[in-house]
Enzyme design. Sequence first.
Site, PDB file in Angstrom:
ATOM      1  N   TYR A 119       0.843  -1.205   0.000  1.00  0.00           N
ATOM      2  CA  TYR A 119       0.000   0.000   0.000  1.00  0.00           C
ATOM      3  C   TYR A 119       0.885   1.264   0.000  1.00  0.00           C
ATOM      4  O   TYR A 119       0.525   2.295  -0.574  1.00  0.00           O
ATOM      5  CB  TYR A 119      -0.965  -0.012   1.183  1.00  0.00           C
ATOM      6  CG  TYR A 119      -2.152   0.917   0.999  1.00  0.00           C
ATOM      7  CD1 TYR A 119      -3.058   0.716  -0.037  1.00  0.00           C
ATOM      8  CD2 TYR A 119      -2.365   1.983   1.867  1.00  0.00           C
ATOM      9  CE1 TYR A 119      -4.140   1.568  -0.213  1.00  0.00           C
ATOM     10  CE2 TYR A 119      -3.447   2.836   1.705  1.00  0.00           C
ATOM     11  CZ  TYR A 119      -4.332   2.624   0.662  1.00  0.00           C
ATOM     12  OH  TYR A 119      -5.404   3.474   0.494  1.00  0.00           O
ATOM     13  N   LYS A 154      -3.315   8.511   2.906  1.00  0.00           N
ATOM     14  CA  LYS A 154      -4.544   8.293   3.694  1.00  0.00           C
ATOM     15  C   LYS A 154      -4.379   8.823   5.121  1.00  0.00           C
ATOM     16  O   LYS A 154      -5.348   9.302   5.721  1.00  0.00           O
ATOM     17  CB  LYS A 154      -4.916   6.808   3.707  1.00  0.00           C
ATOM     18  CG  LYS A 154      -5.415   6.264   2.363  1.00  0.00           C
ATOM     19  CD  LYS A 154      -6.657   6.958   1.823  1.00  0.00           C
ATOM     20  CE  LYS A 154      -7.311   6.159   0.706  1.00  0.00           C
ATOM     21  NZ  LYS A 154      -8.411   6.911   0.050  1.00  0.00           N
TER      22      LYS A 154
HETATM   23  O1  0WE Z   1      -6.893   3.050  -1.697  1.00  0.00           O
HETATM   24  C1  0WE Z   1      -6.906   2.036  -2.348  1.00  0.00           C
HETATM   25  C2  0WE Z   1      -6.372   2.023  -3.765  1.00  0.00           C
HETATM   26  C3  0WE Z   1      -6.592   3.300  -4.513  1.00  0.00           C
HETATM   27  C4  0WE Z   1      -5.723   3.389  -5.753  1.00  0.00           C
HETATM   28  C5  0WE Z   1      -5.856   2.505  -6.802  1.00  0.00           C
HETATM   29  C6  0WE Z   1      -5.048   2.626  -7.921  1.00  0.00           C
HETATM   30  C7  0WE Z   1      -5.109   1.660  -9.065  1.00  0.00           C
HETATM   31  C8  0WE Z   1      -4.588   2.220 -10.358  1.00  0.00           C
HETATM   32  C9  0WE Z   1      -4.778   4.379  -5.839  1.00  0.00           C
HETATM   33  N1  0WE Z   1      -3.984   4.518  -6.922  1.00  0.00           N
HETATM   34  C10 0WE Z   1      -4.108   3.673  -7.956  1.00  0.00           C
HETATM   35  N2  0WE Z   1      -3.291   3.853  -9.033  1.00  0.00           N
HETATM   36  C11 0WE Z   1      -3.456   3.171 -10.192  1.00  0.00           C
HETATM   37  O2  0WE Z   1      -2.666   3.346 -11.133  1.00  0.00           O
HETATM   38  N3  0WE Z   1      -7.353   0.868  -1.760  1.00  0.00           N
HETATM   39  C12 0WE Z   1      -7.748   0.887  -0.376  1.00  0.00           C
HETATM   40  C13 0WE Z   1      -7.415  -0.425  -2.462  1.00  0.00           C
HETATM   41  C14 0WE Z   1      -6.103  -1.105  -2.250  1.00  0.00           C
HETATM   42  O3  0WE Z   1      -5.025  -0.766  -2.973  1.00  0.00           O
HETATM   43  C15 0WE Z   1      -3.964  -1.516  -2.505  1.00  0.00           C
HETATM   44  C16 0WE Z   1      -4.404  -2.340  -1.482  1.00  0.00           C
HETATM   45  C17 0WE Z   1      -5.774  -2.075  -1.304  1.00  0.00           C
HETATM   46  C18 0WE Z   1      -6.691  -2.693  -0.315  1.00  0.00           C
HETATM   47  C19 0WE Z   1      -2.629  -1.521  -2.914  1.00  0.00           C
HETATM   48  C20 0WE Z   1      -1.742  -2.392  -2.295  1.00  0.00           C
HETATM   49  C21 0WE Z   1      -2.163  -3.197  -1.259  1.00  0.00           C
HETATM   50  C22 0WE Z   1      -3.499  -3.183  -0.843  1.00  0.00           C
END
Ligand code: 0WE
Length: 258
Positions: A157, A164
Amino acid sequence: MGFLQDKRILVTGVASHRSIAWGCAAAMRREGAEIALTYQNDKLKGRVEELADQLDSDIVLPLDVSTDWQIAHLFGTLAEHWDGLDAIVHSIAYAPKQELAGDYGEVLTRDGFTAAHEISSYSFGAMAKASKPLMAGRNGALLTMTFIGSVRAVPNYNVMGLAKASLEANVRYLAASLGPEGTRVNAISSGPIHTLAASGISHFRSMLKQVERHTPMRRAVTAEEVGNAAAFLCSDLASGITGDVLYVDTGFHILGMG
Ligand code: 0WE
């Protein structure tokens, strides 16, 4: 009569029917709110318009939070439709994909840090500021989406966790700032959900499986469940709650070793 009857709510971050923002918008519509949606780019415009139609809404406006003028333009246009705004759902985040895989200390860059914080945290404060003329003095609510990676070191993450943490601090500072105007500011810390954004993340599926095996309720949370909590937090039922982070994660955050 629903508990959001006659409320006007702006929902950002809808990209598909699986979006957390869609879970929020659908629950809020069910409880009687009028909904306006935003779309990030022209590729998503048609899809978001179809989804808005399902909510009996024809207010679908462009919003890319990477510039202040687009944020200002959004509330300018919204004011042509509505003479006031009761709530905003901010369901927007971004970090460069290559920073969401691998060891934090190896993949971190200055540009990645800047982008993650600007898009995922600054944008919430910028929207709060720009929406003040429409929201002031009406028991309004601002809501954003966070993740446990803000307070624990979650593998992969990485810099999103820092962003966050900043977003959650933003919730507290905005709550202190806007409380006197009657505006409440909160966040929901959702468990992982398989959305379009999540499908861009390597190892997401295995991480989701692991959470499903260990979390008290032995299943992932749904966008509908997050939406129901969001509807509550944006309603007058939550009139005493501000500056807080509500975990909607089938209990995962209470676990220690085990
Ligand atoms: O906050 C998130 C992810 C939000 C996000 C998603 C992307 C995908 C495509 C932020 N930036 C990007 N950039 C991109 O290019 N989450 C809570 C979901 C999430 O993301 C992870 C998680 C979880 C859960 C990434 C790594 C490990 C766990």
